[in-house]
Design a protein around this motif. Structure first.
Motif, mmCIF file in Angstrom:
data_model
loop_
_atom_site.group_PDB
_atom_site.id
_atom_site.type_symbol
_atom_site.label_atom_id
_atom_site.label_comp_id
_atom_site.label_asym_id
_atom_site.label_seq_id
_atom_site.Cartn_x
_atom_site.Cartn_y
_atom_site.Cartn_z
ATOM 1 N N PHE A 128 89.441 40.381 11.383
ATOM 2 C CA PHE A 128 88.373 41.219 11.940
ATOM 3 C C PHE A 128 87.633 40.484 12.968
ATOM 4 N N ALA A 129 86.763 39.284 12.070
ATOM 5 C CA ALA A 129 85.667 38.460 12.515
ATOM 6 C C ALA A 129 85.990 37.531 13.374
ATOM 7 N N ALA A 130 87.764 37.577 13.987
ATOM 8 C CA ALA A 130 88.440 36.260 14.642
ATOM 9 C C ALA A 130 88.758 36.826 15.801
ATOM 10 N N SER A 131 89.311 38.349 15.431
ATOM 11 C CA SER A 131 88.985 39.028 16.546
ATOM 12 C C SER A 131 87.962 39.666 17.606
ATOM 13 N N VAL A 132 86.431 40.122 16.793
ATOM 14 C CA VAL A 132 85.562 40.000 16.802
ATOM 15 C C VAL A 132 84.906 39.301 17.775
ATOM 16 N N GLN A 133 84.700 37.617 17.107
ATOM 17 C CA GLN A 133 84.665 36.588 17.689
ATOM 18 C C GLN A 133 85.143 35.994 19.611
ATOM 19 N N ALA A 134 86.710 36.852 18.892
ATOM 20 C CA ALA A 134 87.073 36.025 20.375
ATOM 21 C C ALA A 134 86.879 37.025 21.356
ATOM 22 N N GLU A 135 86.133 38.507 21.167
ATOM 23 C CA GLU A 135 85.996 39.245 22.718
ATOM 24 C C GLU A 135 85.390 38.756 22.922
ATOM 25 N N PRO A 136 85.173 38.622 24.537
ATOM 26 C CA PRO A 136 84.039 37.712 24.635
ATOM 27 C C PRO A 136 83.047 38.895 24.685
ATOM 28 N N LEU A 137 81.931 38.409 25.045
ATOM 29 C CA LEU A 137 80.212 38.900 24.845
ATOM 30 C C LEU A 137 79.818 39.062 26.732
ATOM 31 N N THR A 138 79.426 40.438 27.445
ATOM 32 C CA THR A 138 79.045 40.500 28.619
ATOM 33 C C THR A 138 77.398 39.585 28.164
ATOM 34 N N VAL A 139 77.299 38.981 29.366
ATOM 35 C CA VAL A 139 75.665 38.612 29.276
ATOM 36 C C VAL A 139 75.040 38.552 30.945
ATOM 37 N N LEU A 140 74.259 38.252 31.278
ATOM 38 C CA LEU A 140 73.055 38.730 31.975
ATOM 39 C C LEU A 140 72.116 37.792 32.029
ATOM 40 N N THR A 141 72.172 37.020 33.087
ATOM 41 C CA THR A 141 70.753 35.628 33.200
ATOM 42 C C THR A 141 70.012 36.200 33.864
ATOM 43 N N VAL A 142 68.965 36.052 33.399
ATOM 44 C CA VAL A 142 67.286 36.620 33.882
ATOM 45 C C VAL A 142 66.931 35.930 34.714
ATOM 46 N N ARG A 143 65.707 36.579 35.617
ATOM 47 C CA ARG A 143 65.377 36.116 36.776
ATOM 48 C C ARG A 143 63.849 36.891 37.097
ATOM 49 N N PRO A 144 63.601 36.306 37.832
ATOM 50 C CA PRO A 144 62.227 37.422 38.484
ATOM 51 C C PRO A 144 62.604 38.054 39.140
ATOM 52 N N HIS A 145 62.769 38.738 39.849
ATOM 53 C CA HIS A 145 63.238 40.068 40.872
ATOM 54 C C HIS A 145 62.197 41.320 41.349
ATOM 55 N N ALA A 146 62.738 41.713 42.149
ATOM 56 C CA ALA A 146 61.764 42.587 42.826
ATOM 57 C C ALA A 146 62.504 44.148 42.236
ATOM 58 N N VAL A 147 60.872 44.963 41.820
ATOM 59 C CA VAL A 147 61.652 46.413 41.117
ATOM 60 C C VAL A 147 60.655 46.787 41.583
ATOM 61 N N GLU A 148 60.755 48.365 41.320
ATOM 62 C CA GLU A 148 59.676 49.130 41.691
ATOM 63 C C GLU A 148 58.698 49.612 40.533
ATOM 64 N N LEU A 149 58.313 49.606 40.788
ATOM 65 C CA LEU A 149 56.802 49.509 39.535
ATOM 66 C C LEU A 149 55.584 51.404 39.713
ATOM 67 N N GLY A 150 55.715 51.521 38.408
ATOM 68 C CA GLY A 150 55.034 53.404 38.445
ATOM 69 C C GLY A 150 55.169 53.622 36.911
ATOM 70 N N ASP B 225 74.973 43.259 24.734
ATOM 71 C CA ASP B 225 75.267 44.370 23.599
ATOM 72 C C ASP B 225 74.950 44.052 23.235
ATOM 73 N N PRO B 226 73.173 44.041 22.015
ATOM 74 C CA PRO B 226 72.977 43.398 20.411
ATOM 75 C C PRO B 226 73.511 43.919 19.803
ATOM 76 N N VAL B 227 74.528 45.057 19.787
ATOM 77 C CA VAL B 227 75.159 45.578 18.035
ATOM 78 C C VAL B 227 76.528 44.106 18.405
ATOM 79 N N LYS B 228 77.480 44.144 19.207
ATOM 80 C CA LYS B 228 77.992 43.609 19.320
ATOM 81 C C LYS B 228 77.964 41.782 19.429
ATOM 82 N N ALA B 229 76.900 41.600 19.868
ATOM 83 C CA ALA B 229 76.055 40.027 19.645
ATOM 84 C C ALA B 229 75.929 39.580 17.821
ATOM 85 N N ALA B 230 75.318 40.913 17.175
ATOM 86 C CA ALA B 230 74.431 40.845 15.932
ATOM 87 C C ALA B 230 75.959 40.257 14.876
ATOM 88 N N ILE B 231 77.462 41.421 15.569
ATOM 89 C CA ILE B 231 79.288 41.356 14.929
ATOM 90 C C ILE B 231 79.131 39.966 14.839
#
Length: 332
Positions: A16-38, A316-322
């Motif tokens: 199970f651990a091997a299958s979880v480790q083999a599953e790719p994790l979705t990652v996001l590269t963070v950068r400053p960007h324009a967002v709506e404030l409110g 997905d922090p849950v998948k990352a923790a596993i």
């Protein structure tokens, strides 16, 4: 026997651990960007057109024709009350009307023959008019025993059951039109200057996992004397899944700015500590503590400290923790 069971369990855990480790994790590269404030405000969905149908005469409920969730047409019968007392009142009014009419006709004939004065005719005419009005009022009261829908819509609530005693002013049904819904939010006094320039808002439905664009934003010109808050109405587009009374968050847009953000779903909270899983250049995962700011955009949170531009955050922090726990097991 227990040794074999334990060994099989360990083998299964390793697979199970091997299958979880083999599953790719979705990652996001963070950068400053324009967002709506409110700022977000907790609010409640309500119907633009809603009415409460009440009883107009006393009587026991003898028939119920509508229930919660049912679509009804204007004029459709919803409920019937015991109308025997009202029917007797109609009969009494009819008898008084017939007697007053006969008396008026007789008096008119006698006055024409000079046997009675004009004053007697005036009194007979007044009695006849009063009896006619009483008969009409009794007929209207009898019709109130049949409760009908004043508008076309959906029954949101039924306030009485079969056999209950209805009294004048007692609510019986609440009906709303689903085509027009709005959100009503309470804005504190210190936010009023910001709100005067707001023309855009997004409404978050946490239970539905959905965001919708408001079609109009209206700040009411009055404030509550006790709480010192003003009401803001946010008109929603047609939403079949929305219902009056639902909890929502209205996010009022006041401007734009450059912010470093992470998705709210990527944040793992442990009490008051907020963390994210960061993937390094070698693919290894580490837990990073953050200092967060306000919610911005759609489902994003501003990062004040703990991340830098270019960091890769696991969404997905849950998948990352596993995966982090399974990595040593998979390596053995």
């Amino acid at each position: 026997m227990r040794i074999y069971i334990l060994r099989a369990a360990l083998i299964g855990l390793g697979l199970f651990a091997a299958s979880v480790q083999a599953e790719p994790l979705t990652v996001l590269t963070v950068r400053p960007h324009a967002v709506e404030l409110g700022f977000p405000v907790e609010a409640v969905v309500e119907a633009v057109q809603q009415t409460t149908v009440g009883a107009q005469l006393p009587g026991r409920i003898v028939a119920v024709s509508a229930d919660v969730g049912q679509a009804v047409k204007k004029g459709e019968v919803l409920m019937r009350l015991d109308a025997r007392e009202a029917a007797e009142a109609v009969r009494a009014a009819e008898a008084q009307y017939a007697n007053a009419k006969v008396n008026f006709e007789r008096t008119k004939s006698l006055v024409a023959q000079k046997f009675m004065s004009a004053a007697a005719l005036d009194k007979a005419k007044a009695d006849f008019d009063a009896a006619s009005a009483s008969r009409a009022a009794a007929g209207v009261s009898q019709s109130h025993a049949t409760i009908v829908a004043p508008i076309a819509g959906i029954v949101a609530r039924r306030h009485a059951e079969l056999g209950d005693m209805a009294m004048p002013g007692t609510p019986l049904f609440t009906i709303f039109q689903p085509g027009g819904l709005r959100v009503t939010a309470s804005i504190p006094q210190y936010r009023l200057n910001e709100m005067r320039g707001v023309r855009t808002a997004r409404v978050e439905f946490p239970e539905l996992g959905k965001w919708v664009e408001a079609t109009a934003v209206q700040l009411l010109p009055t404030a509550d004397a006790a709480t010192h808050v003003s009401q803001v109405r946010v008109v929603l587009p047609p939403m079949p899944e929305a219902r009056p009374g639902m909890f929502v968050r209205a996010h009022f847009v006041t401007g734009q700015g450059e912010k470093l953000t992470v998705p709210a779903t990527a944040v793992w909270r442990r009490g008051e500590v907020a963390t994210v899983y960061v993937q390094g250049a070698d693919g290894r995962l580490s837990l990073r503590q953050l200092r967060l700011g306000d919610a911005v955009g759609q489902g994003e949170i501003e990062v004040l400290a703990g991340l830098a531009a270019g960091d890769k955050v696991v969404t997905d922090p849950v998948k990352a923790a596993i995966a982090l726990k399974a990595a040593p097991a998979a390596g053995r």
